[in-house]
Structures are given as structure tokens and as C-alpha cells.
Write an enzyme that holds these catalytic residues in place. Structure first.
Site, PDB file in Angstrom:
ATOM      1  N   LEU A  35      -9.057  14.087  35.260  1.00  0.00           N
ATOM      2  CA  LEU A  35      -8.826  15.223  34.364  1.00  0.00           C
ATOM      3  C   LEU A  35      -8.049  14.827  33.115  1.00  0.00           C
ATOM      4  O   LEU A  35      -7.169  13.973  33.155  1.00  0.00           O
ATOM      5  CB  LEU A  35      -8.081  16.327  35.120  1.00  0.00           C
ATOM      6  CG  LEU A  35      -8.826  16.880  36.342  1.00  0.00           C
ATOM      7  CD1 LEU A  35      -7.983  17.943  37.048  1.00  0.00           C
ATOM      8  CD2 LEU A  35     -10.188  17.458  35.951  1.00  0.00           C
ATOM      9  N   HIS A  36      -8.387  15.485  32.022  1.00  0.00           N
ATOM     10  CA  HIS A  36      -7.714  15.271  30.738  1.00  0.00           C
ATOM     11  C   HIS A  36      -7.618  16.626  30.033  1.00  0.00           C
ATOM     12  O   HIS A  36      -8.036  17.660  30.590  1.00  0.00           O
ATOM     13  CB  HIS A  36      -8.461  14.238  29.902  1.00  0.00           C
ATOM     14  CG  HIS A  36      -9.939  14.529  29.751  1.00  0.00           C
ATOM     15  ND1 HIS A  36     -10.416  15.620  29.070  1.00  0.00           N
ATOM     16  CD2 HIS A  36     -11.029  13.879  30.229  1.00  0.00           C
ATOM     17  CE1 HIS A  36     -11.736  15.616  29.096  1.00  0.00           C
ATOM     18  NE2 HIS A  36     -12.137  14.580  29.814  1.00  0.00           N
ATOM     19  N   HIS A  39     -10.561  19.129  30.059  1.00  0.00           N
ATOM     20  CA  HIS A  39     -10.621  19.979  31.257  1.00  0.00           C
ATOM     21  C   HIS A  39      -9.509  21.021  31.211  1.00  0.00           C
ATOM     22  O   HIS A  39      -9.692  22.171  31.641  1.00  0.00           O
ATOM     23  CB  HIS A  39     -10.439  19.130  32.523  1.00  0.00           C
ATOM     24  CG  HIS A  39     -11.447  18.026  32.680  1.00  0.00           C
ATOM     25  ND1 HIS A  39     -11.111  16.696  32.595  1.00  0.00           N
ATOM     26  CD2 HIS A  39     -12.779  18.054  32.925  1.00  0.00           C
ATOM     27  CE1 HIS A  39     -12.192  15.953  32.784  1.00  0.00           C
ATOM     28  NE2 HIS A  39     -13.214  16.750  32.983  1.00  0.00           N
ATOM     29  N   GLY A 149     -17.581  23.000  28.815  1.00  0.00           N
ATOM     30  CA  GLY A 149     -17.208  22.489  27.503  1.00  0.00           C
ATOM     31  C   GLY A 149     -18.410  22.337  26.581  1.00  0.00           C
ATOM     32  O   GLY A 149     -19.491  21.915  27.011  1.00  0.00           O
TER      33      GLY A 149
HETATM   34  P1  AMP Z   1     -16.806  16.325  33.426  1.00  0.00           P
HETATM   35  O1  AMP Z   1     -15.646  16.179  34.345  1.00  0.00           O
HETATM   36  O2  AMP Z   1     -16.873  15.246  32.390  1.00  0.00           O
HETATM   37  O3  AMP Z   1     -18.112  16.551  34.150  1.00  0.00           O
HETATM   38  O4  AMP Z   1     -16.546  17.636  32.588  1.00  0.00           O
HETATM   39  C1  AMP Z   1     -16.251  18.865  33.225  1.00  0.00           C
HETATM   40  C2  AMP Z   1     -16.241  19.950  32.208  1.00  0.00           C
HETATM   41  O5  AMP Z   1     -15.253  19.667  31.211  1.00  0.00           O
HETATM   42  C3  AMP Z   1     -17.570  20.110  31.481  1.00  0.00           C
HETATM   43  O6  AMP Z   1     -17.836  21.480  31.276  1.00  0.00           O
HETATM   44  C4  AMP Z   1     -17.320  19.406  30.181  1.00  0.00           C
HETATM   45  O7  AMP Z   1     -18.121  19.866  29.117  1.00  0.00           O
HETATM   46  C5  AMP Z   1     -15.851  19.739  29.951  1.00  0.00           C
HETATM   47  N1  AMP Z   1     -15.251  18.778  29.032  1.00  0.00           N
HETATM   48  C6  AMP Z   1     -15.250  17.425  29.149  1.00  0.00           C
HETATM   49  N2  AMP Z   1     -14.649  16.861  28.085  1.00  0.00           N
HETATM   50  C7  AMP Z   1     -14.288  17.876  27.264  1.00  0.00           C
HETATM   51  C8  AMP Z   1     -13.632  17.948  25.999  1.00  0.00           C
HETATM   52  N3  AMP Z   1     -13.247  16.852  25.342  1.00  0.00           N
HETATM   53  N4  AMP Z   1     -13.411  19.167  25.459  1.00  0.00           N
HETATM   54  C9  AMP Z   1     -13.814  20.297  26.118  1.00  0.00           C
HETATM   55  N5  AMP Z   1     -14.429  20.298  27.305  1.00  0.00           N
HETATM   56  C10 AMP Z   1     -14.669  19.104  27.875  1.00  0.00           C
END
Ligand code: AMP
Length: 284
Positions: A35-36, A39, A149
Site C-alpha cells: 500500500l501507498h 491506495h 483509481g
Molecule cells: P493495485 O493495488 O495496484 O491493484 O491498486 C488498487 C487500487 O488503487 C486500484 O483501484 C488502483 O487504480 C488504485 N491506485 C493505484 N495507484 C494509484 C495512484 N497513484 N493514485 C490513485 N489510485 C491508485
């Protein structure tokens, strides 16, 4: 810890039933962990709108088109739990692959038209895996709202379409992309960049921003905009362009002429790491 970690589908369903009895709405934030602050923005939005916030952490095997990417994917559950609690999440649902897929799935959800271009063209089966696991999570958690996102714009469009087509009673909430100060979109995969690759990485957002400027200044020909942006990227020797496309934000189909809002989306490789990003551009 106030945060509850749930591993089993049956236990997740019990939590949901309890929350419903207490009249609480449920917000769901699907993630793959590591997570960052990107998220975090989704969690904050869910927290501000829902009675109970469930974040899911699941590195979904059926959405990976390359086995090495699945194996190398960062798994940092302990840190993710601390992060989630700090963001006000009530439950982290982190099932094992065996819990989610006790037998190989024989049923899949596909949105082929929206997956035809951009990432879908280069990652066969990826969006089928995403749509299938999100459908499963929606059935398990039955959220009132789910947060995605804009960083993954094609995924967002596919989930919105799936929810409409299959009558999932869930509101899909798009959240703007969170970026580093130099413009690089936050991503779990950024951790894999070498210092030199990290230095070059903001060129992706810079090229997309240039495209957005050209469109705002009146350029209507997508080929012209794409050429300028691709030229900018080609100046970075370490960067290999996979695709750069200008699409309708809802249908995800490339446009012949720019009118109204469009999404400019690109994927690049830096060494063995693939980065994606996109911006909304508006013809003035
Ligand atoms: P992931 O863990 O990469 O599958 O992402 C999980 C959710 O977080 C997805 O809906 C992504 O679009 C969103 N997300 C990932 N990176 C970002 C970001 N930099 N800004 C906004 N939402 C993000």
C-alpha cells in the site's frame, strides 16, 4: 489494533451481515497490497462516505499475464495492516489464493470491447482476471460503494461497465491519481525501479502532460498529439514505449478526431518494470 484482519470468505460474510444489521453502509477498496498514498486516497474517500470500510488485499493470480510479475509482486501484509489502520479502515480482507479459488475457476467475467486496446492488447487475459475477481469480491462483500483509481483508467471503465451490465448494486467511485512531486504516478511497481530508472520515470507523465496541453490549445488530430508525445518519450534511451493512445474515456476506443474529453494513456518499460499512466484532456 482496532482493525480486523479477515482471511476467510465465510467470516467476511459474517462481518457484512453484522454491519448491515447495525444499519452501516459498506465501502470496499480492492487492492493488491504494497500500500501507498494512492491506495490511501481511496481509503480516505471510502472513510468519508461509508459506515464500514473494507480494504481487500489479494494478489490475484488469474490477472497476471507473466508468471515472473506475479512472483515478484511486493507482498507486505504487516506494513499494509498498519497503514490501513492509520487510514481508518475497519477490515482488511486478505484471503489466500486457495480461499478465493478452492478449485480452478470455470466461470469468468469479460468485457471484451473495453479490453480490446491499451493494456488489454498487451496483457492477454488480464482484464478477464480483474473483472472476475472484482465480481467475486462484490458478491462476498456486497458493498454499497467501491473505490477505484483513475491511474488504472481502463480497469475503472471495465468495472463501471461490468457493474452496469450485470446490475451489481454498487456505486463505483473514481479517485484521481496520486503522484510524486515530480509527477510520477504512485505504484507498487515503482519500488522495483533502479535509481537511474526512477530518475527517468517522470518522463512518462511529462509526455502525457504535453499531449494534454496540445489538446487544450486546440489540436484535434490524435496522430499529431501522439507523435509529439512519443517523440518526447523516445528521447529517454532507457524507456521503451509499449503504447500511447487517445481514447474515449467511457468506451476506451481510440478516437479519430478529438472532441470533448479524451483519455491519453500510455505504457512504457523501464528495464523489466512496466509503468502505466494516463491523463484526461479536454478539447477547449
Ligand atoms: P493495485 O493495488 O495496484 O491493484 O491498486 C488498487 C487500487 O488503487 C486500484 O483501484 C488502483 O487504480 C488504485 N491506485 C493505484 N495507484 C494509484 C495512484 N497513484 N493514485 C490513485 N489510485 C491508485
Amino acid at each position: 489494533m482496532n482493525l480486523e484482519l479477515i482471511r476467510a470468505v465465510a467470516h467476511m460474510r459474517e462481518f457484512v451481515a453484522g454491519a448491515r444489521l447495525q444499519g452501516r453502509t459498506i465501502g470496499c477498496v480492492p487492492t493488491m497490497g504494497a500500500l501507498h498514498a494512492g491506495h490511501g486516497a481511496l481509503m480516505d474517500r471510502a472513510r468519508s462516505e461509508c459506515g464500514s470500510v473494507v480494504a481487500t488485499i489479494f494478489v490475484n493470480p488469474i490477472q497476471f499475464d507473466r508468471p515472473d510479475d506475479y512472483e515478484r509482486y511486493a507482498r507486505t501484509l504487516d506494513a499494509d495492516l498498519v497503514y490501513s489502520e492509520a487510514r481508518g479502515v475497519d477490515v482488511v480482507f486478505a484471503p489466500s489464493a486457495a480461499e478465493m479459488y478452492p478449485e480452478p475457476s470455470a466461470t469468468f467475467v469479460e468485457v471484451p470491447e473495453l479490453a480490446r486496446h491499451l493494456c488489454g492488447e498487451f496483457r492477454p487475459g488480464h482484464f478477464r482476471g480483474v473483472a472476475t475477481v472484482v465480481a467475486k469480491l462484490f458478491n462476498i462483500i456486497q458493498p454499497d460503494a467501491a473505490y477505484f483509481g483513475e491511474k488504472d483508467a481502463q480497469q475503472l471503465a471495465i468495472i463501471e461497465q461490468m457493474a452496469r451490465d450485470l446490475n451489481f448494486p454498487v456505486r463505483i467511485v473514481p479517485v484521481p491519481t496520486v503522484r510524486e512531486p515530480d509527477g510520477l504516478a504512485l505504484s507498487s511497481r515503482n519500488q522495483r525501479l533502479t535509481p537511474e530508472e526512477r530518475r527517468v520515470a517522470p518522463a512518462l507523465f511529462q509526455a502525457l502532460s504535453r499531449a494534454r496541453e496540445l489538446i487544450a490549445a486546440g489540436e484535434r488530430n490524435p496522430q499529431v498529439v501522439k507523435r509529439v508525445a512519443a517523440d518526447l518519450l523516445s528521447r529517454q534511451a532507457a524507456m521503451r514505449l509499449e503504447y500511447l493512445e487517445i481514447v474515449d474515456p467511457r468506451s476506451m476506443q481510440p478516437v479519430d478526431r478529438i472532441s470533448g474529453p479524451v483519455r491519453v494513456a500510455a505504457a512504457v518499460w523501464l528495464g523489466t518494470t512496466r509503468l502505466i499512466d494516463n491523463v484526461i484532456a479536454q478539447a477547449s
